[in-house]
Write a protein that holds these residues in place. Sequence first.
Motif, mmCIF file in Angstrom:
data_model
loop_
_atom_site.group_PDB
_atom_site.id
_atom_site.type_symbol
_atom_site.label_atom_id
_atom_site.label_comp_id
_atom_site.label_asym_id
_atom_site.label_seq_id
_atom_site.Cartn_x
_atom_site.Cartn_y
_atom_site.Cartn_z
ATOM 1 N N LYS A 2 41.253 15.630 18.358
ATOM 2 C CA LYS A 2 41.779 14.685 17.562
ATOM 3 C C LYS A 2 41.614 15.415 16.078
ATOM 4 O O LYS A 2 41.075 16.206 15.594
ATOM 5 C CB LYS A 2 40.802 13.411 17.205
ATOM 6 N N THR A 3 42.625 14.979 15.062
ATOM 7 C CA THR A 3 42.476 15.327 13.554
ATOM 8 C C THR A 3 42.233 13.847 12.772
ATOM 9 O O THR A 3 42.582 12.914 13.363
ATOM 10 C CB THR A 3 43.773 15.798 13.086
ATOM 11 N N LYS A 4 41.721 14.034 11.598
ATOM 12 C CA LYS A 4 41.435 12.908 10.821
ATOM 13 C C LYS A 4 41.451 13.271 9.242
ATOM 14 O O LYS A 4 41.448 14.388 9.191
ATOM 15 C CB LYS A 4 40.140 12.358 11.200
ATOM 16 N N ASP A 37 32.098 11.063 5.672
ATOM 17 C CA ASP A 37 31.838 10.117 6.730
ATOM 18 C C ASP A 37 30.679 10.230 7.557
ATOM 19 O O ASP A 37 30.254 9.379 8.181
ATOM 20 C CB ASP A 37 33.108 10.026 7.713
ATOM 21 N N GLN A 106 40.720 5.014 9.725
ATOM 22 C CA GLN A 106 39.636 5.829 9.874
ATOM 23 C C GLN A 106 38.570 5.773 8.723
ATOM 24 O O GLN A 106 38.873 5.952 7.562
ATOM 25 C CB GLN A 106 40.000 7.267 10.071
ATOM 26 N N VAL A 108 36.382 7.532 5.896
ATOM 27 C CA VAL A 108 36.301 9.023 5.908
ATOM 28 C C VAL A 108 35.088 9.060 4.784
ATOM 29 O O VAL A 108 34.989 10.316 4.380
ATOM 30 C CB VAL A 108 37.621 9.296 5.246
#
Length: 132
Positions: A2-4, A37, A106, A108
């Motif tokens: 996954k990317t965030k 995060d 998300q 962060v």
Amino acid sequence: MKTKPMLTLDDAKRIAAAAEAEARTNNWAVVITVCDDGGHLILLHRIDGVAPISSAIGPAKARAAALGKRETKLYEDMINQGRAAFLSAPLDGMLEGGVPIIVDGQVVGAVGVSGVKSSEDAHIAKAGIAAL
């Protein structure tokens, strides 16, 4: 994999500048902190005249908001409503004034503010996040 999205130092500076502007419009001396995060400090911004203890409380609020993925007011309310057992949770800063930064659903990072009434701390944190 996954990317965030992730906060940058420039993002943290922009948040802190907007939060400081809001604090100064009310003549409030506060500490403004931004963390990632994982609750790790990115920036601590201390306005002249704030109580030294705020330099410890602000980061704790930010860390609690980031790790818990919620505003720290929820923890304070839970404790004040009688759930004293929650005081054993491995978090400091369970006072209003920590606000998570949410991007694309998300968390962060978070902003923690300390120096005035807790509701005012939260107001300043949200003003900073709005600049992002």
